[in-house]
Design a protein around this motif. Structure first.
Motif, PDB file in Angstrom:
ATOM      1  N   ARG A 390       0.832  -1.200   0.000  1.00  0.00           N
ATOM      2  CA  ARG A 390       0.000   0.000   0.000  1.00  0.00           C
ATOM      3  C   ARG A 390       0.868   1.252   0.000  1.00  0.00           C
ATOM      4  N   ARG A 391       1.940   1.209   0.801  1.00  0.00           N
ATOM      5  CA  ARG A 391       2.838   2.372   0.806  1.00  0.00           C
ATOM      6  C   ARG A 391       3.487   2.570  -0.555  1.00  0.00           C
ATOM      7  N   LEU A 392       3.894   1.451  -1.166  1.00  0.00           N
ATOM      8  CA  LEU A 392       4.514   1.561  -2.482  1.00  0.00           C
ATOM      9  C   LEU A 392       3.544   2.098  -3.515  1.00  0.00           C
ATOM     10  N   SER A 393       2.279   1.713  -3.381  1.00  0.00           N
ATOM     11  CA  SER A 393       1.291   2.172  -4.364  1.00  0.00           C
ATOM     12  C   SER A 393       0.799   3.581  -4.069  1.00  0.00           C
ATOM     13  N   GLU A 394       0.914   4.032  -2.813  1.00  0.00           N
ATOM     14  CA  GLU A 394       0.389   5.336  -2.438  1.00  0.00           C
ATOM     15  C   GLU A 394       1.471   6.408  -2.348  1.00  0.00           C
ATOM     16  N   ARG A 395       2.695   5.971  -2.116  1.00  0.00           N
ATOM     17  CA  ARG A 395       3.744   6.926  -1.810  1.00  0.00           C
ATOM     18  C   ARG A 395       4.730   7.095  -2.955  1.00  0.00           C
ATOM     19  N   ASP A 396       5.324   8.251  -2.971  1.00  0.00           N
ATOM     20  CA  ASP A 396       6.421   8.513  -3.895  1.00  0.00           C
ATOM     21  C   ASP A 396       7.659   7.783  -3.392  1.00  0.00           C
ATOM     22  N   GLY A 397       8.304   7.042  -4.262  1.00  0.00           N
ATOM     23  CA  GLY A 397       9.401   6.204  -3.830  1.00  0.00           C
ATOM     24  C   GLY A 397      10.601   6.972  -3.315  1.00  0.00           C
ATOM     25  N   ARG A 404       0.961  11.270  -6.906  1.00  0.00           N
ATOM     26  CA  ARG A 404      -0.059  12.103  -7.562  1.00  0.00           C
ATOM     27  C   ARG A 404      -1.442  11.475  -7.461  1.00  0.00           C
ATOM     28  N   ARG A 405      -1.550  10.180  -7.794  1.00  0.00           N
ATOM     29  CA  ARG A 405      -2.862   9.521  -7.786  1.00  0.00           C
ATOM     30  C   ARG A 405      -3.474   9.508  -6.391  1.00  0.00           C
ATOM     31  N   THR A 406      -2.691   9.094  -5.404  1.00  0.00           N
ATOM     32  CA  THR A 406      -3.230   8.989  -4.053  1.00  0.00           C
ATOM     33  C   THR A 406      -3.584  10.368  -3.499  1.00  0.00           C
ATOM     34  N   PHE A 407      -2.759  11.359  -3.781  1.00  0.00           N
ATOM     35  CA  PHE A 407      -3.043  12.691  -3.258  1.00  0.00           C
ATOM     36  C   PHE A 407      -4.387  13.211  -3.763  1.00  0.00           C
ATOM     37  N   PHE A 408      -4.610  13.094  -5.052  1.00  0.00           N
ATOM     38  CA  PHE A 408      -5.864  13.635  -5.594  1.00  0.00           C
ATOM     39  C   PHE A 408      -7.070  12.791  -5.171  1.00  0.00           C
ATOM     40  N   GLU A 409      -6.885  11.476  -4.963  1.00  0.00           N
ATOM     41  CA  GLU A 409      -7.987  10.664  -4.442  1.00  0.00           C
ATOM     42  C   GLU A 409      -8.387  11.127  -3.051  1.00  0.00           C
ATOM     43  N   ASP A 464      -3.592  16.742   7.329  1.00  0.00           N
ATOM     44  CA  ASP A 464      -2.916  17.373   6.209  1.00  0.00           C
ATOM     45  C   ASP A 464      -2.376  16.318   5.249  1.00  0.00           C
ATOM     46  N   LEU A 465      -2.264  16.741   3.972  1.00  0.00           N
ATOM     47  CA  LEU A 465      -1.821  15.797   2.940  1.00  0.00           C
ATOM     48  C   LEU A 465      -0.642  16.388   2.181  1.00  0.00           C
ATOM     49  N   PRO A 466       0.599  15.959   2.455  1.00  0.00           N
ATOM     50  CA  PRO A 466       1.730  16.385   1.631  1.00  0.00           C
ATOM     51  C   PRO A 466       1.901  15.427   0.464  1.00  0.00           C
ATOM     52  N   GLY A 467       2.198  15.930  -0.716  1.00  0.00           N
ATOM     53  CA  GLY A 467       2.348  15.055  -1.872  1.00  0.00           C
ATOM     54  C   GLY A 467       3.342  15.602  -2.878  1.00  0.00           C
ATOM     55  N   ARG A 468       3.819  14.707  -3.723  1.00  0.00           N
ATOM     56  CA  ARG A 468       4.694  15.085  -4.823  1.00  0.00           C
ATOM     57  C   ARG A 468       3.991  14.732  -6.119  1.00  0.00           C
ATOM     58  N   LEU A 469       3.800  15.735  -6.964  1.00  0.00           N
ATOM     59  CA  LEU A 469       3.096  15.509  -8.230  1.00  0.00           C
ATOM     60  C   LEU A 469       4.025  14.982  -9.303  1.00  0.00           C
ATOM     61  N   GLY A 470       5.302  15.161  -9.131  1.00  0.00           N
ATOM     62  CA  GLY A 470       6.262  14.711 -10.127  1.00  0.00           C
ATOM     63  C   GLY A 470       7.313  15.778 -10.341  1.00  0.00           C
TER      64      GLY A 470
END
Length: 590
Positions: A390-397, A404-409, A464-470
């Motif tokens: 789940r971490r691999l699929s949700e998190r930036d490596g 990007r996908r998990t953040f917008f979901e 809060d949600l921190p994310g990396r879009l790319g």
């Protein structure tokens, strides 16, 4: 017919005539021999025997020659057309010195005697080698006969005259027993006391004995001790029951795709299988314990039971640190617990409890708990594997931020809640990042991205949600944050970049951040795409103003969409001027 063979007044002629008549009229083989033991007269049956087998006559002559008085009886085998027959001869001395031989076919009687003897010997041998013991009781109910081997460790002599009820277990003393049965009993199982005091199980069959007047005279029967077979059968039944219970719990763990849900169900089923009042399943915290021998920190992941004992950390440490089952008492409950492992690494613990006045834990309970603990250890490993996936699929490596996908979901879920209140989306872009890659390589660039990821996650709240879009683009969603709170976070991020200036490509191209802030107000019908576009546009406005700044996007107007969802052309919102705040990141080199 009475024939007088010897008489004081008889003459030799009369004796010969009498002997001849007797030989002729005798129903079996008969012979008259002269003093020289030669055959003088023989009836037809004796002649047939001499014709078919002459070997028996010399044997009789030898026998007669050894006696001067009546020799008695002599049996010899004779081969005839019917086979070997045994003829018993009676030798009668005659006055002239000869003998009268009268024969009788003794074959059938001998065969009957032999058969009876063999039957008795066979029965005796079978009784002696079998596990059965034969017995008989008399009118007083006591043993009058017990086969010579005895029974249940008692010698036969020790049982004769003893009341069989003396052998009954205390709790079965009043029950009917085959030793005083009034009707036939077949294959009845009962428990008796052996000579060493242990309980012994026997299977009995018996027949009652009645006198000519119908009065009860006792009973006769056999018993076979089957203690080992019964104990083995009971143990097999217990093993099968354990396997059935364990199999049910294992299937519960395997059939649930979600490992956390499977553990919750397993806690319930384990308590029921062990007739326990409750069950708790603990899982080792990530990074604790393992094979290094360090302390294993445990967290509760599943529980069943309304009344749960208050457990201290010391008890859990004992369970996690012991390689064996732990049985203990705590207040009004009795506990049993075992640690769980996967590939010899401790990854949790299993604990169940009963009331202190309940039955103590037995071997079956211990076997079931150990089996369940083995499979829960596997389930813990499965859950850890699911979480890693789940971490691999949700998190930036690289940065560990939401991808990007998990953040917008998750952003979609957050803004869909009408009671969320005003929130802020920060769109963050790195300044002068390309120069770092060009001058120092991608390894240095990765260090910068990781450092920015750490900066974004420092001080964030649970919602809060921190994310990396790319690339070098990041986002930070601040739940329940108004404009003033969003400004404070943006300033903190800009100030935090000063600690990363040493990673810049050079003084003339200092690392920095350009941040766009968009405030989301629920109920205005703004979509995720519209919110993101506002924050992105504000970020570019901040970058255009000289980098190292943040800018506020204009508010999204109230929802004025018609039912079809498309705003009319004459009601398009007019964008408000962008507000920007300049915060210098570093002085440029002259």
């Amino acid at each position: 017919m009475d024939l007088l063979l010897t008489s004081g007044s008889s003459t030799p002629a009369a004796d010969s005539a009498g002997s001849a008549t007797l030989v002729a009229l005798y129903p079996g083989p008969a012979l008259r021999l002269d003093p020289a033991l030669a055959v003088v007269e023989a009836n037809a049956e004796a002649e047939d025997m001499m014709d078919s087998d002459p070997r028996w006559l010399p044997d009789l002559r030898t026998w007669l020659s050894a006696f001067s008085v009546a020799p008695g009886l002599r049996s010899v085998p004779v081969e005839s057309l019917r086979g070997i027959m045994i003829v018993e001869w009676a030798g009668v001395p005659l006055p002239d010195g000869g003998f009268l031989l009268l024969g009788r076919d003794d074959t059938l009687e001998r065969q009957l005697r032999h058969t009876l003897t063999e039957s008795r010997r066979r029965y005796k041998d079978l009784v002696e080698v079998s596990s059965d013991f034969a017995w008989e009781t008399g009118p007083d109910g006591a043993f009058v006969f017990v086969s010579h081997k005895g029974a249940l460790g008692y010698p036969a002599d020790a049982l004769i005259g003893r009341d069989p009820r003396d052998l009954a277990l205390d709790e079965a003393d009043a029950l009917p027993m085959p030793f005083d049965c009034r009707r036939p009993v077949d294959q009845v199982e009962l428990w008796l006391k052996a000579a060493d005091g242990r309980p012994a199980c026997v299977v009995a069959s018996a027949l009652p004995l009645f006198g000519v007047q119908g009065n009860w005279m006792g009973a006769r029967g056999v018993c076979r001790e089957v203690t080992e077979q019964v104990l083995r059968s009971n143990e097999l039944a217990r093993i099968r029951n354990r396997e059935r219970l364990l199999g049910h719990i294992v299937h519960t763990l395997r059939d649930r795709l979600d490992a956390a849900e499977a553990l919750a169900v397993a806690a319930t089923e384990t308590a029921r299988a062990l007739s326990a009042d409750g069950c708790r399943i603990y899982r080792a915290d990530e990074g604790s314990g393992g094979t290094g021998g360090g302390r294993v920190s445990l967290s509760l992941v599943a529980a069943f039971g309304a009344e749960q004992p208050e457990l201290g950390g010391a008890l859990l440490d004992r369970i996690a640190g012991s390689g064996d089952l732990l049985v203990d008492r705590l207040g009004s409950v009795q506990l049993i617990g075992e640690r769980t492992e996967y590939r010899q690494v401790v990854n949790g613990a299993l604990l169940v409890w009963r009331a202190a006045d309940s039955e103590p834990w037995d071997d079956d309970d211990r076997h079931v708990l150990s089996g369940v603990a083995d499979h829960i250890g596997i389930a813990h490993a499965h859950l850890a594997y699911q979480e890693r996936l789940r971490r691999l699929s949700e998190r930036d490596g690289l940065t560990g931020l939401f991808n990007r996908r998990t953040f917008f979901e998750r952003l979609e879920e957050s803004i869909s809640r009408p009671d969320s209140g005003p929130s802020a989306l920060l769109y963050v872009d790195l300044d002068n990042f390309k120069a770092v890659n060009d001058l120092h390589g991608h390894q240095q660039g990765d260090r910068v991205l990781k450092a920015v990821g750490t900066l974004l996650t420092t001080g964030v709240r649970p919602g809060d949600l921190p994310g990396r879009l790319g690339g070098d683009e990041f986002v930070l969603w601040l739940g329940r944050a108004d404009q003033s709170k969003a400004r404070v976070v943006a300033e903190r991020l800009l100030n935090g970049m000063r600690d990363l200036l040493h990673l810049s490509a050079g003084p003339e191209k200092p690392l920095g951040l350009s941040i766009g802030i968009a405030i989301h107000v629920p109920g205005r019908g703004e979509t995720v795409r519209e919110l993101t576009d506002r924050a992105d546009a504000a970020m570019y406005d901040a970058k255009k103003s000289g980098k190292g700044h943040y800018a506020l996007a204009p508010d999204h107007p109230p929802d004025s969409h018609p039912p079809d969802g498309h705003p009319p052309d004459d009601h398009l919102p007019v964008p408000a001027p962008v507000q920007s705040t300049d915060i210098p990141v570093a002085e440029s080199a002259p």
